[in-house]
Design an enzyme around this catalytic site. Structure first.
Site, PDB file in Angstrom:
ATOM      1  N   HIS A  70       0.758  -1.179   0.038  1.00  0.00           N
ATOM      2  CA  HIS A  70      -0.073   0.095  -0.111  1.00  0.00           C
ATOM      3  C   HIS A  70       0.842   1.301   0.121  1.00  0.00           C
ATOM      4  O   HIS A  70       0.157   2.239  -0.176  1.00  0.00           O
ATOM      5  CB  HIS A  70      -0.874   0.124   0.968  1.00  0.00           C
ATOM      6  N   HIS A  85       1.501   6.917  -0.334  1.00  0.00           N
ATOM      7  CA  HIS A  85       0.887   6.157   0.686  1.00  0.00           C
ATOM      8  C   HIS A  85      -0.709   5.799   0.071  1.00  0.00           C
ATOM      9  O   HIS A  85      -1.389   6.827   0.297  1.00  0.00           O
ATOM     10  CB  HIS A  85       0.648   6.582   2.006  1.00  0.00           C
TER      11      HIS A  85
END
Length: 165
Positions: A70, A85
């Site tokens: 992620h 992110h």
């Protein structure tokens, strides 16, 4: 004398950071997570994605690929360390719906594909799809100029200019 013979290696001081995703760029302060909104990890911008493709915003080297896929860390040519992110609270998805296309140590160019993800699954399972793009080593940066929020296209729309000390 040797510099004349072999050429002096130019070091990049200032560089333009392109959008890592297609969507809408927003100010970091608008991200619904205090860690990002209050710049605890560093300053930057965020993008509300309209598709699930993340590309490199700069030329550099991948220094971190989170096991949950992620988030990715890149060291740009001027030494700026950039964290992408994807979404908020996406670590709890444990990599489900994410596919990485690079590994630590990979050299990347602006626009190279880093991660693809299932945008609908992230919308369903995470707190938000908004994706912060943060400079994590601000102490080594002389200036960070952010472009105005608005629609951006991955790999081509500039979102920030970073100048190293």
């Amino acid at each position: 004398m040797f510099k004349k013979l072999f050429g002096k290696k130019e070091t990049v001081k200032a560089l333009e950071v392109k959008a890592a995703l297609t969507g809408t760029a927003v100010n970091l302060e608008e991200v619904p997570d205090p860690v990002f909104a209050e710049k605890m990890m560093g300053d930057g911008m965020a993008i509300e994605p309209s598709e699930g493709v993340v590309v490199s915003p700069v030329n550099g080297e991948v220094v971190q690929v989170f096991p949950t896929k992620h988030a990715i860390g890149i060291r740009a040519e001027n030494g700026a360390e950039i964290l992408i992110h994807i979404g908020l609270e996406t670590v709890s998805m444990k990599g489900e719906g994410f596919e990485t296309h690079v590994s630590e140590g990979s050299k990347v160019n602006e626009g190279d594909r880093l991660v693809t993800f299932d945008l609908e699954l992230v919308k369903e399972k995470a707190k938000s799809t908004v994706t912060p793009i943060i400079v994590t080593n601000g102490d080594q940066i002389a200036s960070l100029e952010k472009n105005a929020p608005g629609n951006v296209t991955r790999g081509s729309s500039p979102i920030m200019k970073i100048t190293a000390k």
